[in-house]
Structure formats: C-alpha cells, structure tokens
Design an enzyme around this catalytic site. Structure first.
Site, PDB file in Angstrom:
ATOM      1  N   HIS A   1     -15.093 -23.411 -17.073  1.00 34.57           N
ATOM      2  CA  HIS A   1     -16.159 -22.990 -16.156  1.00 34.57           C
ATOM      3  C   HIS A   1     -17.493 -23.132 -16.858  1.00 34.57           C
ATOM      4  O   HIS A   1     -17.581 -22.908 -18.070  1.00 34.57           O
ATOM      5  CB  HIS A   1     -15.941 -21.530 -15.729  1.00 34.57           C
ATOM      6  CG  HIS A   1     -16.733 -21.173 -14.521  1.00 34.57           C
ATOM      7  ND1 HIS A   1     -18.038 -20.749 -14.595  1.00 34.57           N
ATOM      8  CD2 HIS A   1     -16.418 -21.217 -13.215  1.00 34.57           C
ATOM      9  CE1 HIS A   1     -18.481 -20.542 -13.373  1.00 34.57           C
ATOM     10  NE2 HIS A   1     -17.527 -20.821 -12.515  1.00 34.57           N
TER      11      HIS A   1
ATOM     12  N   ASP B   1      -9.787 -20.993  -9.281  1.00 31.07           N
ATOM     13  CA  ASP B   1      -8.990 -21.962  -8.533  1.00 31.07           C
ATOM     14  C   ASP B   1      -7.601 -22.192  -9.100  1.00 31.07           C
ATOM     15  O   ASP B   1      -6.776 -22.829  -8.458  1.00 31.07           O
ATOM     16  CB  ASP B   1      -9.742 -23.308  -8.458  1.00 31.07           C
ATOM     17  CG  ASP B   1     -10.978 -23.190  -7.602  1.00 31.07           C
ATOM     18  OD1 ASP B   1     -10.916 -22.480  -6.604  1.00 31.07           O
ATOM     19  OD2 ASP B   1     -12.000 -23.793  -7.961  1.00 31.07           O
TER      20      ASP B   1
HETATM   21  N1  CMC Z   1      -9.829 -29.946 -19.139  1.00 31.88           N
HETATM   22  C1  CMC Z   1     -10.096 -30.547 -20.306  1.00 31.88           C
HETATM   23  N2  CMC Z   1     -11.261 -30.495 -20.957  1.00 31.88           N
HETATM   24  C2  CMC Z   1     -12.251 -29.798 -20.368  1.00 31.88           C
HETATM   25  C3  CMC Z   1     -12.069 -29.134 -19.153  1.00 31.88           C
HETATM   26  C4  CMC Z   1     -10.816 -29.217 -18.528  1.00 31.88           C
HETATM   27  N3  CMC Z   1     -10.580 -28.613 -17.358  1.00 31.88           N
HETATM   28  N4  CMC Z   1     -13.210 -28.515 -18.804  1.00 31.88           N
HETATM   29  C5  CMC Z   1     -14.093 -28.782 -19.764  1.00 31.88           C
HETATM   30  N5  CMC Z   1     -13.513 -29.553 -20.728  1.00 31.88           N
HETATM   31  C6  CMC Z   1     -14.124 -30.015 -21.978  1.00 31.88           C
HETATM   32  C7  CMC Z   1     -14.956 -31.262 -21.755  1.00 31.88           C
HETATM   33  O1  CMC Z   1     -14.183 -32.431 -21.907  1.00 31.88           O
HETATM   34  C8  CMC Z   1     -15.995 -31.106 -22.825  1.00 31.88           C
HETATM   35  O2  CMC Z   1     -15.405 -31.457 -24.061  1.00 31.88           O
HETATM   36  P1  CMC Z   1     -16.310 -32.071 -25.282  1.00 31.88           P
HETATM   37  O3  CMC Z   1     -17.409 -31.097 -25.529  1.00 31.88           O
HETATM   38  O4  CMC Z   1     -15.324 -32.149 -26.406  1.00 31.88           O
HETATM   39  O5  CMC Z   1     -16.779 -33.402 -24.796  1.00 31.88           O
HETATM   40  C9  CMC Z   1     -16.251 -29.593 -22.859  1.00 31.88           C
HETATM   41  O6  CMC Z   1     -15.031 -29.002 -22.399  1.00 31.88           O
HETATM   42  C10 CMC Z   1     -17.383 -29.127 -21.977  1.00 31.88           C
HETATM   43  O7  CMC Z   1     -17.198 -29.705 -20.706  1.00 31.88           O
HETATM   44  P2  CMC Z   1     -18.358 -29.914 -19.665  1.00 31.88           P
HETATM   45  O8  CMC Z   1     -17.873 -30.781 -18.569  1.00 31.88           O
HETATM   46  O9  CMC Z   1     -19.613 -30.305 -20.372  1.00 31.88           O
HETATM   47  O10 CMC Z   1     -18.567 -28.427 -19.207  1.00 31.88           O
HETATM   48  P3  CMC Z   1     -19.109 -27.964 -17.833  1.00 31.88           P
HETATM   49  O11 CMC Z   1     -19.694 -26.645 -18.042  1.00 31.88           O
HETATM   50  O12 CMC Z   1     -20.005 -28.991 -17.219  1.00 31.88           O
HETATM   51  O13 CMC Z   1     -17.761 -27.930 -16.979  1.00 31.88           O
HETATM   52  C11 CMC Z   1     -16.299 -27.606 -15.203  1.00 31.88           C
HETATM   53  C12 CMC Z   1     -17.398 -26.980 -16.075  1.00 31.88           C
HETATM   54  C13 CMC Z   1     -15.801 -26.539 -14.238  1.00 31.88           C
HETATM   55  C14 CMC Z   1     -16.920 -28.768 -14.387  1.00 31.88           C
HETATM   56  C15 CMC Z   1     -15.154 -28.145 -16.106  1.00 31.88           C
HETATM   57  O14 CMC Z   1     -14.614 -27.106 -16.890  1.00 31.88           O
HETATM   58  C16 CMC Z   1     -14.045 -28.822 -15.295  1.00 31.88           C
HETATM   59  O15 CMC Z   1     -14.166 -30.010 -14.974  1.00 31.88           O
HETATM   60  N6  CMC Z   1     -12.960 -28.064 -14.932  1.00 31.88           N
HETATM   61  C17 CMC Z   1     -11.907 -28.599 -14.089  1.00 31.88           C
HETATM   62  C18 CMC Z   1     -12.340 -28.489 -12.624  1.00 31.88           C
HETATM   63  C19 CMC Z   1     -12.284 -27.054 -12.106  1.00 31.88           C
HETATM   64  O16 CMC Z   1     -11.325 -26.337 -12.343  1.00 31.88           O
HETATM   65  N7  CMC Z   1     -13.338 -26.669 -11.362  1.00 31.88           N
HETATM   66  C20 CMC Z   1     -13.402 -25.327 -10.739  1.00 31.88           C
HETATM   67  C21 CMC Z   1     -14.474 -24.481 -11.331  1.00 31.88           C
HETATM   68  S1  CMC Z   1     -14.337 -22.757 -10.837  1.00 31.88           S
HETATM   69  C22 CMC Z   1     -14.614 -22.754  -9.135  1.00 31.88           C
HETATM   70  C23 CMC Z   1     -16.047 -22.939  -8.795  1.00 31.88           C
HETATM   71  O17 CMC Z   1     -16.836 -22.003  -9.008  1.00 31.88           O
HETATM   72  O18 CMC Z   1     -16.392 -24.026  -8.318  1.00 31.88           O
END
Ligand code: CMC
Length: 429
Positions: free
Chosen positions: A306, A363
């Site tokens: 998240h 989720d």
């Molecule tokens: N699986 C694997 N690696 C992950 C994941 C994941 N689900 N989420 C983040 N990472 C890693 C990412 O690869 C990155 O690694 P590095 O720094 O080594 O390159 C690091 O964690 C940071 O990721 P980010 O994409 O920069 O972080 P963010 O804050 O933009 O991501 C997120 C938040 C929700 C988009 C992401 O965690 C994700 O894609 N999760 C899966 C989708 C999901 O479950 N979404 C629902 C969110 S909760 C409901 C809502 O409020 O919408």
C-alpha cells in the site's frame, strides 16, 4: 507550534512555513515557492505531496490507524451502519435518531431509477465490464437530474447527495439483473440500505430471497471499511475533475473510472483471479512469491502493499475476520481462503516482503468475502465503488467549500526536444 524551514538556492535563503495537522503531521507549505524562487517541486506519483488540508479522514500508515471524522474505523465497523457512517462522513458528525430517520427516508424516496435509463443498459454489449457501465450511467444521471443549485440550499444539496448514494446502489443491482437477462427487482421501502441491495441482486420470482440479518450486517461492515481513505487515486480524481467545477455526477464518474484500475479498487477482482490461478495450478504459492520478487517480471502479488500503510492495513484485519464469520454462518468452505492464508504466511516470512513493508491490504480478503455473499467476480469493484461513494461525496463537498479552492493544475519539468523547425512532409525522406 509555528515553525519555518530554510531553503538555500544559489546562496539565497528562502523561508517556508511548516504547517502542522491535528495529529501532528507536518508539511512544508510551498504554495509561494515558484513566485518567490522560480522553482517548482517534482514528485512523481505525488508520494510526498499534500494536495489539500482535510478534516474528513485520518490515516497513519506506520501505525495502521484509520479514522473517519476522528472515529476509529474499528469502532464504526462494530457499532455503526453504512448509512450512519455515510452521514458522518458527509456531514461531519454522527446523526441524531431524527436525522438518521430523515436520511433513511430520503434514501428510500430517491432509490428508483428513471425508466428511460433502462434503455441505456440494453445498448451496452453483454460482456461490458460493470465498472465501465457504472461510470457511464452515473455520468448519465446528470441528464435526468439537475445540477446542484447555485443557491446552495442545504436541503437541495442533501437531496443530490442522497440521490447519488441511493441510485448508484440500485443501478449496480439493476445492471446485474439485466446482464443475466432477468427481471429487475425494485427497491423496497420495507428494507434497509444494505438489505435492499442484497434483495435487488438476488430476489427472483422463482426463488424468493430470504434476508439474513447476519449477512446484511456483514455487508454494512464491508461498505464501512471502504467508505473513505483520504487522498487515494480515485478520490484525487474526483477532487481534480471537480476542481474544474464540473457537476458532481461527472466528478464521481471520473472517480469510478480511476477505481477500476487493478492497482486500486480493481485489486479485489485481481486477487481472486490470482488465488484461483494458484489453486488451479496445485495450490503452491511459492512460484507466485518468486515471480513477485523477480524484477524482470511485471507480476505483483495482488492484495499486498500500500502507498500509505507500511504495516497491516487495519481494514484488511477486519475483512479477514469477516470472511471467516460469513463462511461459518453459511456453513461453507472456500479453498481460496486456505490459499490466501498460506500465501500470506509464506510472504510475511520472506525477507523481500519484510524489507519492502508489504502486508495484506483491504483487497486481499475482500474478494473471498464477496464470493461468499454470491457477488459475481466482475462486480467486485462495483461493490468497492458503492462503499467509497460517501467518501467521494464528502471530499468533493469539502473541496468546493474550501476557501483556498483552486483549479488543480500541476506543472511539469519538460524533457523533450529543444525548439526546432517544422519540416514539410514532402521534405522528409
Ligand atoms: N508485489 C511485489 N512487489 C511489490 C508489491 C507487490 N504487491 N507492491 C509493491 N512492491 C514493491 C515494488 O516492486 C517496489 O520494489 P523496489 O523498490 O524494489 O523497486 C516497492 O515495493 C515499492 O513499490 P511502489 O510501486 O513504488 O509502491 P507504491 O506505493 O506505488 O505501491 C501499490 C502501492 C498498492 C500500487 C503496490 O503495493 C501494488 O501494486 N500492490 C498490488 C495491487 C494492490 O493490491 N492494490 C490495492 C491497494 S489497497 C486498495 C486501495 O486502496 O486501492
């Protein structure tokens, strides 16, 4: 405590006010930065940018705290109803009994859909995703109902908000029935907000739906958990689109479109698809964990991680308990719940997930909950949208009433070609 930060650019010092929120969160106020220094800030994805001051929802991602208007979400999930929580978010205070009764009456009065809107549904291809349909239909509502009056009369504003809350729920159930080719079930004045939804979804002339109060209560909790989450992607879309002073329906329609994405609300559908895939491939989560860690693979563990929570998502913890409760009540087992638990256990022991602070989010378990209720997979994100509506409405209302209101218009750092001359097409080789 008022303080300032000093910024030194090319030897010149500038002072920036540091502002502090009720819960001690601090921010640099850069609203005069460009005027004074000629510089802007660059923050892709806005991870360090506060877009507004807000008194609606407080989250602490490090401690796993979520409060609506100051009240912990755990307390609301235990004691409140979705209707009451919606009232709290939109109006700022919990209602009195009289206010809640009036609100219920209004939800009932505005629950029907204009008969002419039915033909809209008939013209969508049968395979159209319900989120696309919902976003279009909400925009379509504007053609049938007037915009908020310029006079800003409280009663009129309340009618517009209630109309949306009530009709979106009816539209969602209606689209499901039409997709099956079944007769649409009308809302009933005898049923509460959540019971009405379940009845409109599942009642049929050949199989009358028996309302189960435990399931109704579970749906209340599900929607309370989704009701607001401060400046997330879809809420920011509602505020941004709304900042151009479009009508409320158009702004909410934009929020629904943003929520559809698998990184946001679409994750509840994506999680179940992923768990099903693991199940179909023998139930071992290890290859999926390995793929999620592999930087050359775009795969991510859906339902994990998240932007704000760097610990357990407090909504996810309640959701997990609700799944178990509902499955027990229905005397059913879901093999996907076992897969989810195994996946969580393995991931939380893995150094990649520990180091990246990746925990299950809302989720991760919510799709299993919706499956148990009988909601079809492609409607999972619609369920999220109905729940998020009070949040979108209250954030929109707060933004248009904000004395600091401004058209949302970020800047950029241009990195394209420098000035060059136009070349007529005949001169291009
Ligand atoms: N699986 C694997 N690696 C992950 C994941 C994941 N689900 N989420 C983040 N990472 C890693 C990412 O690869 C990155 O690694 P590095 O720094 O080594 O390159 C690091 O964690 C940071 O990721 P980010 O994409 O920069 O972080 P963010 O804050 O933009 O991501 C997120 C938040 C929700 C988009 C992401 O965690 C994700 O894609 N999760 C899966 C989708 C999901 O479950 N979404 C629902 C969110 S909760 C409901 C809502 O409020 O919408």
């Amino acid at each position: 405590m008022e303080s300032t930060a000093r910024l030194i650019i090319d030897g010149k010092t500038f002072e920036l006010p540091v502002i502090e929120g009720t819960e001690g969160e601090r921010a640099l106020d850069i609203s005069d930065l460009r005027k004074e220094t000629g510089l802007i800030t660059l923050d892709p994805g806005y991870a360090n940018t506060g877009s507004c001051e807000s008194s609606i929802t407080f989250m602490d991602g490090e401690k796993g705290i979520l409060r609506y208007r100051g009240i912990p979400v755990e307390q609301l999930a235990e004691h409140s109803s979705f209707r009451e929580t919606a009232y709290l978010l939109i109006n700022g205070e919990l209602p009195t009994e009289e206010e809640l009764n009036r609100f219920s009456e209004m939800l009932n009065d505005h629950s029907l859909i204009h008969e002419d809107m039915r033909s809209f549904f008939e013209n969508f291809p049968r395979r159209a995703h319900p989120m696309g349909i919902l976003s279009s239909m909400v925009n379509g509502l504007r053609a049938f109902y007037p915009e908020l009056p310029q006079r800003n009369e409280k009663e009129e504003i309340n009618i517009t908000f209630t109309r949306l809350l009530s009709k979106v729920r009816t539209l969602a159930a209606m689209s499901y029935k039409i997709s099956l080719g079944h007769k649409v079930v009308s809302p009933s004045h005898r049923l509460s907000y959540c019971a009405n939804f379940l009845n409109m979804m599942f009642d049929s002339p050949v199989r009358p739906y028996a309302i189960d109060e435990d399931l109704v209560q579970a749906l209340n909790v599900f929607w309370i958990l989704h009701a607001d989450h401060e400046q997330n992607c879809s809420t920011s879309a509602v505020r941004l689109v709304g900042s151009a002073r479009v009508n409320l329906y158009a702004a909410i329609s934009a929020g629904i479109a943003a929520l559809w994405g698998p990184l946001h609300g679409g994750a509840n559908q994506a999680v179940v698809e992923m768990l099903q895939q693991i199940y179909d491939n023998g139930g071992d989560p290890a290859p999926y964990i390995a793929r999620a860690k592999d930087k050359s693979d775009p795969f991510r563990l859906m339902g994990f991680g998240h932007r704000v929570y760097k610990t357990y998502d407090p909504r996810g913890c309640i959701m997990e308990k609700m799944c178990a409760k509902v499955l027990k009540k229905l005397k059913r087992k879901d093999p996907l719940l076992d897969i989810a638990k195994r996946l969580e256990e393995v991931a939380l022991k893995d150094s990649y997930f520990i180091d990246h602070n990746l925990y299950p989010n809302l989720d991760f378990y919510s799709g299993i909950f919706l499956r148990a209720l009988g909601i079809p997979l492609n409607m999972f994100t619609v369920m999220f949208a109905i729940g998020r509506l009070p949040g979108w409405i209250s954030q929109w209302k707060e933004s248009i009433d904000d004395p600091q209101w401004k058209l949302h218009r970020p800047r950029q750092i241009y990195i394209g070609p420098k000035e060059r001359d136009y070349i007529p097409i005949e001169e291009k080789s």
